[in-house]
Design a protein around this motif. Structure first.
Motif, PDB file in Angstrom:
ATOM      1  N   GLU A   5     -81.957   6.293 -12.749  1.00 34.19           N
ATOM      2  CA  GLU A   5     -81.400   7.354 -13.590  1.00 34.19           C
ATOM      3  C   GLU A   5     -79.909   7.522 -13.317  1.00 34.19           C
ATOM      4  OE1 GLU A   5     -83.446  11.077 -13.618  1.00 34.19           O
ATOM      5  OE2 GLU A   5     -85.378  10.150 -14.036  1.00 34.19           O
ATOM      6  N   GLY A   6     -79.138   7.703 -14.396  1.00 31.55           N
ATOM      7  CA  GLY A   6     -77.694   7.846 -14.283  1.00 31.55           C
ATOM      8  C   GLY A   6     -76.932   6.561 -14.490  1.00 31.55           C
ATOM      9  N   MET A   7     -77.640   5.428 -14.573  1.00 33.87           N
ATOM     10  CA  MET A   7     -76.975   4.146 -14.799  1.00 33.87           C
ATOM     11  C   MET A   7     -76.945   3.817 -16.285  1.00 33.87           C
ATOM     12  SD  MET A   7     -77.812   1.532 -11.750  1.00 33.87           S
ATOM     13  CE  MET A   7     -77.086   1.851 -10.123  1.00 33.87           C
ATOM     14  N   LEU A   8     -75.836   3.237 -16.735  1.00 33.18           N
ATOM     15  CA  LEU A   8     -75.677   2.834 -18.123  1.00 33.18           C
ATOM     16  C   LEU A   8     -75.683   1.310 -18.211  1.00 33.18           C
ATOM     17  CD1 LEU A   8     -75.059   3.407 -21.115  1.00 33.18           C
ATOM     18  CD2 LEU A   8     -72.623   3.462 -20.514  1.00 33.18           C
ATOM     19  N   VAL A   9     -76.568   0.783 -19.041  1.00 31.59           N
ATOM     20  CA  VAL A   9     -76.713  -0.661 -19.249  1.00 31.59           C
ATOM     21  C   VAL A   9     -76.361  -0.982 -20.693  1.00 31.59           C
ATOM     22  CG1 VAL A   9     -78.320  -2.621 -19.250  1.00 31.59           C
ATOM     23  CG2 VAL A   9     -78.527  -0.821 -17.495  1.00 31.59           C
ATOM     24  N   GLY A  29     -85.462   3.842 -15.394  1.00 27.67           N
ATOM     25  CA  GLY A  29     -84.628   5.031 -15.499  1.00 27.67           C
ATOM     26  C   GLY A  29     -83.244   4.843 -16.072  1.00 27.67           C
ATOM     27  N   ALA A  30     -82.782   3.601 -16.220  1.00 23.32           N
ATOM     28  CA  ALA A  30     -81.439   3.379 -16.745  1.00 23.32           C
ATOM     29  C   ALA A  30     -81.363   3.740 -18.230  1.00 23.32           C
ATOM     30  CB  ALA A  30     -81.030   1.923 -16.548  1.00 23.32           C
ATOM     31  N   ALA A  91     -69.821   1.657 -18.156  1.00 23.83           N
ATOM     32  CA  ALA A  91     -71.109   1.021 -17.889  1.00 23.83           C
ATOM     33  C   ALA A  91     -71.254   0.566 -16.443  1.00 23.83           C
ATOM     34  CB  ALA A  91     -71.303  -0.158 -18.832  1.00 23.83           C
ATOM     35  N   ASP A  92     -72.497   0.451 -16.039  1.00 21.54           N
ATOM     36  CA  ASP A  92     -72.844  -0.102 -14.729  1.00 21.54           C
ATOM     37  C   ASP A  92     -73.283  -1.562 -14.835  1.00 21.54           C
ATOM     38  OD1 ASP A  92     -72.870   2.352 -12.819  1.00 21.54           O
ATOM     39  OD2 ASP A  92     -73.966   3.035 -14.588  1.00 21.54           O
ATOM     40  N   VAL A  93     -73.940  -1.898 -15.942  1.00 21.20           N
ATOM     41  CA  VAL A  93     -74.511  -3.242 -16.114  1.00 21.20           C
ATOM     42  C   VAL A  93     -74.254  -3.706 -17.539  1.00 21.20           C
ATOM     43  CG1 VAL A  93     -76.653  -4.605 -16.113  1.00 21.20           C
ATOM     44  CG2 VAL A  93     -76.332  -2.797 -14.400  1.00 21.20           C
ATOM     45  N   LEU A  94     -73.965  -4.996 -17.693  1.00 23.54           N
ATOM     46  CA  LEU A  94     -73.856  -5.642 -19.000  1.00 23.54           C
ATOM     47  C   LEU A  94     -74.769  -6.862 -18.983  1.00 23.54           C
ATOM     48  CD1 LEU A  94     -70.599  -6.431 -20.970  1.00 23.54           C
ATOM     49  CD2 LEU A  94     -72.360  -8.176 -20.696  1.00 23.54           C
ATOM     50  N   ILE A  95     -75.551  -7.012 -20.030  1.00 21.93           N
ATOM     51  CA  ILE A  95     -76.459  -8.165 -20.147  1.00 21.93           C
ATOM     52  C   ILE A  95     -76.158  -8.904 -21.442  1.00 21.93           C
ATOM     53  CG2 ILE A  95     -78.866  -8.878 -20.473  1.00 21.93           C
ATOM     54  CD1 ILE A  95     -79.695  -6.505 -18.738  1.00 21.93           C
ATOM     55  N   GLU A  96     -76.028 -10.236 -21.362  1.00 24.59           N
ATOM     56  CA  GLU A  96     -75.801 -11.044 -22.572  1.00 24.59           C
ATOM     57  C   GLU A  96     -76.505 -12.384 -22.443  1.00 24.59           C
ATOM     58  OE1 GLU A  96     -73.886 -13.936 -23.209  1.00 24.59           O
ATOM     59  OE2 GLU A  96     -73.159 -14.302 -21.181  1.00 24.59           O
ATOM     60  N   ASN A  97     -76.881 -12.954 -23.589  1.00 23.02           N
ATOM     61  CA  ASN A  97     -77.502 -14.283 -23.566  1.00 23.02           C
ATOM     62  C   ASN A  97     -77.006 -15.163 -24.714  1.00 23.02           C
ATOM     63  OD1 ASN A  97     -78.851 -13.031 -25.677  1.00 23.02           O
ATOM     64  ND2 ASN A  97     -80.887 -13.719 -25.080  1.00 23.02           N
ATOM     65  N   PHE A  98     -75.717 -15.030 -25.038  1.00 28.28           N
ATOM     66  CA  PHE A  98     -75.106 -15.950 -26.000  1.00 28.28           C
ATOM     67  C   PHE A  98     -74.981 -17.339 -25.375  1.00 28.28           C
ATOM     68  CE2 PHE A  98     -73.349 -11.810 -27.381  1.00 28.28           C
ATOM     69  CZ  PHE A  98     -73.758 -11.831 -28.707  1.00 28.28           C
ATOM     70  N   ARG A  99     -74.719 -18.331 -26.199  1.00 28.63           N
ATOM     71  CA  ARG A  99     -74.471 -19.670 -25.676  1.00 28.63           C
ATOM     72  C   ARG A  99     -73.269 -19.629 -24.735  1.00 28.63           C
ATOM     73  NH1 ARG A  99     -74.704 -20.726 -31.008  1.00 28.63           N
ATOM     74  NH2 ARG A  99     -72.515 -21.368 -31.033  1.00 28.63           N
ATOM     75  N   ILE A 120     -68.697  -3.254 -12.590  1.00 28.63           N
ATOM     76  CA  ILE A 120     -69.787  -3.646 -13.467  1.00 28.63           C
ATOM     77  C   ILE A 120     -70.542  -4.856 -12.917  1.00 28.63           C
ATOM     78  CG2 ILE A 120     -68.623  -5.326 -14.983  1.00 28.63           C
ATOM     79  CD1 ILE A 120     -69.935  -3.653 -17.346  1.00 28.63           C
ATOM     80  N   VAL A 121     -71.858  -4.849 -13.115  1.00 25.52           N
ATOM     81  CA  VAL A 121     -72.698  -6.005 -12.812  1.00 25.52           C
ATOM     82  C   VAL A 121     -72.975  -6.704 -14.127  1.00 25.52           C
ATOM     83  CG1 VAL A 121     -74.926  -6.797 -11.941  1.00 25.52           C
ATOM     84  CG2 VAL A 121     -73.710  -4.944 -10.769  1.00 25.52           C
ATOM     85  N   TYR A 122     -72.545  -7.946 -14.225  1.00 22.78           N
ATOM     86  CA  TYR A 122     -72.541  -8.699 -15.477  1.00 22.78           C
ATOM     87  C   TYR A 122     -73.658  -9.736 -15.407  1.00 22.78           C
ATOM     88  CZ  TYR A 122     -70.181 -11.177 -19.397  1.00 22.78           C
ATOM     89  OH  TYR A 122     -69.842 -11.766 -20.610  1.00 22.78           O
ATOM     90  N   GLY A 123     -74.715  -9.533 -16.193  1.00 19.37           N
ATOM     91  CA  GLY A 123     -75.853 -10.446 -16.170  1.00 19.37           C
ATOM     92  C   GLY A 123     -75.880 -11.340 -17.389  1.00 19.37           C
ATOM     93  N   THR A 124     -76.043 -12.627 -17.164  1.00 17.84           N
ATOM     94  CA  THR A 124     -76.038 -13.570 -18.277  1.00 17.84           C
ATOM     95  C   THR A 124     -77.211 -14.533 -18.185  1.00 17.84           C
ATOM     96  OG1 THR A 124     -74.705 -15.245 -19.440  1.00 17.84           O
ATOM     97  CG2 THR A 124     -74.446 -15.122 -17.053  1.00 17.84           C
ATOM     98  N   VAL A 125     -77.809 -14.797 -19.338  1.00 21.70           N
ATOM     99  CA  VAL A 125     -78.942 -15.730 -19.438  1.00 21.70           C
ATOM    100  C   VAL A 125     -78.537 -16.888 -20.335  1.00 21.70           C
ATOM    101  CG1 VAL A 125     -81.375 -16.019 -20.027  1.00 21.70           C
ATOM    102  CG2 VAL A 125     -80.532 -13.771 -19.338  1.00 21.70           C
TER     103      VAL A 125
END
Length: 386
Positions: A5-9, A29-30, A91-99, A120-125
């Motif tokens: 809770e309190g985290m923005l993704v 909770g995010a 933001a706290d977290v960013l998630i992306e899965n572009f090429r 920021i924690v940057y997550g990529t797939v």
């Protein structure tokens, strides 16, 4: 209080792997905001199973994007990109899965984002990692199961390679991404800086097979053979597998072959009294077992085998599972249908914390449903920095 809770993704991802990771963070909770194209949004909105659609979106989209908000932005429009960058600051977290390389071209690659928000924690797939000969191939689950060896080892010896009827590569990539993101968030508490977490469908589905790959390599690179009869595991001896009975099916796991022979009244099984013969002659053993199991019902065999604590089970379909007390006692189902539209029933978060299950009935957002609200809440402005 939920752990996140309190985290923005910010969820820039589409289809399954990235959105499934964002979903799990939301369950914990995010606050998760999907960043979507104004025209069409996440392509997963149009991924439809068996023509199941609700409020113009596929039911699958509803289940994988519940408990999120939708913010529309044209990432090819510099003004919209500037607005997104203002949101990234929060933001706290960013998630992306572009090429690989697409986010860099949009001005939203990790190096640029880190300048905006070092925490920021940057997550990529990706499908196959950031380089290598397959990097430009589509990251599609059936292709990954086929390329990784998973389909090749599934099924019996005379069958075609058999894919598992689940999106295994996507699902495990999402799980691994969550693990990496949470680890990086923990590190941030100590260092004050975020980081980049990278996973690929290929690495995840290879990791899923670590036991088999390690066995193959350490066995002088000797390829295993699938059993001809009721294969369930290329490296386990008889009787491991699923068998027919007089009325349905039964699964036999590990246990004493001698004990099984006594219960099933197959004296010939005593001839296979060591691990080597149980593996090398597994087909002839399984044929003996199969012939006997066909003479009685699953319920009767289960009763007899349980009396000697032999590991076995029925083989249930979804109707039988969902109506079974073992399922109903878990209270696994939630309704995430949008207000004014059909009910959408799906499964809840499987994680318990301090004995509490996390159930949220917040629906998957309609495209752009929360844009105006988020613009006002965070004071985001077009044509200028926040």
């Amino acid at each position: 209080m939920k752990p996140l809770e309190g985290m923005l993704v910010l969820d820039f991802a589409q289809y399954l792997a990235g959105p499934s990771a964002a979903l799990r963070l939301a369950d914990l909770g995010a606050r998760v905001v999907k960043i979507e194209r104004p025209q069409g949004g996440d392509n997963g909105r149009r991924l439809v199973f068996k023509n199941l659609v609700s409020d113009n979106d596929g039911v699958l989209f509803h289940t994988i994007n519940r408990n999120k908000e939708s913010f529309t932005a044209d990432l090819k429009n510099p003004e919209d990109v500037e607005v997104v960058k203002q949101l990234i600051k929060k933001a706290d977290v960013l998630i992306e899965n572009f090429r690989p390389g697409i986010m860099d071209k949009l001005g939203l690659g990790y190096d640029e984002v880190k300048k905006i928000n070092k925490r920021i924690v940057y997550g990529t797939v990706s499908g196959y990692g950031v380089d290598g000969p397959w990097v430009k191939r589509p990251g599609q689950d059936l292709m990954l199961q086929s390329l990784s060896g998973l389909a090749w080892m599934t099924g019996s010896q005379d069958d075609l390679p058999l894919p598992i009827a689940l999106a295994m590569a996507d699902t495990y990539s999402g799980i691994h991404l969550v693990q990496g993101i949470l680890s990086c968030l923990y590190r941030r508490f100590k260092t004050g800086e975020g980081g980049k977490v990278e996973v690929s469908l290929l690495e995840s589905i290879l990791d899923l097979q670590f036991e088999f790959i390690a066995t193959y390599i350490n066995d002088n690179y000797t390829l295993p053979k699938r059993a001809k009869v009721n294969n369930a595991h290329v490296y386990l001896p008889a009787p491991y597998g699923i068998y027919t009975t007089k009325d349905s099916y039964i699964a036999l796991a590990m246990g004493s072959l001698a004990t099984l022979g006594e219960v099933l009244q197959i004296p010939e099984l005593s001839n296979y009294n060591d691990d080597k013969s149980r593996f090398e002659k597994r087909d002839e053993i399984k044929l003996l077992i199969q012939e006997k199991l066909n003479t009685d019902t699953t319920a009767n065999w289960i009763k007899k085998l349980k009396e000697v604590n032999y590991w076995c089970s029925e083989v249930l379909n979804w109707k039988e599972v969902i109506n079974h007390p073992a399922f109903t006692s878990l209270d696994m189902l939630i309704n995430v249908g949008r207000p004014g539209h059909r009910d959408i029933i799906t499964t809840r978060c499987p994680i318990r914390v301090d004995g509490e299950t996390y159930k949220s009935n917040k629906w998957a957002p309609a495209l752009g449903e929360d844009t105006e609200k988020i613009m006002k809440e965070y004071g985001l402005k077009k044509g200028g920095q926040n």
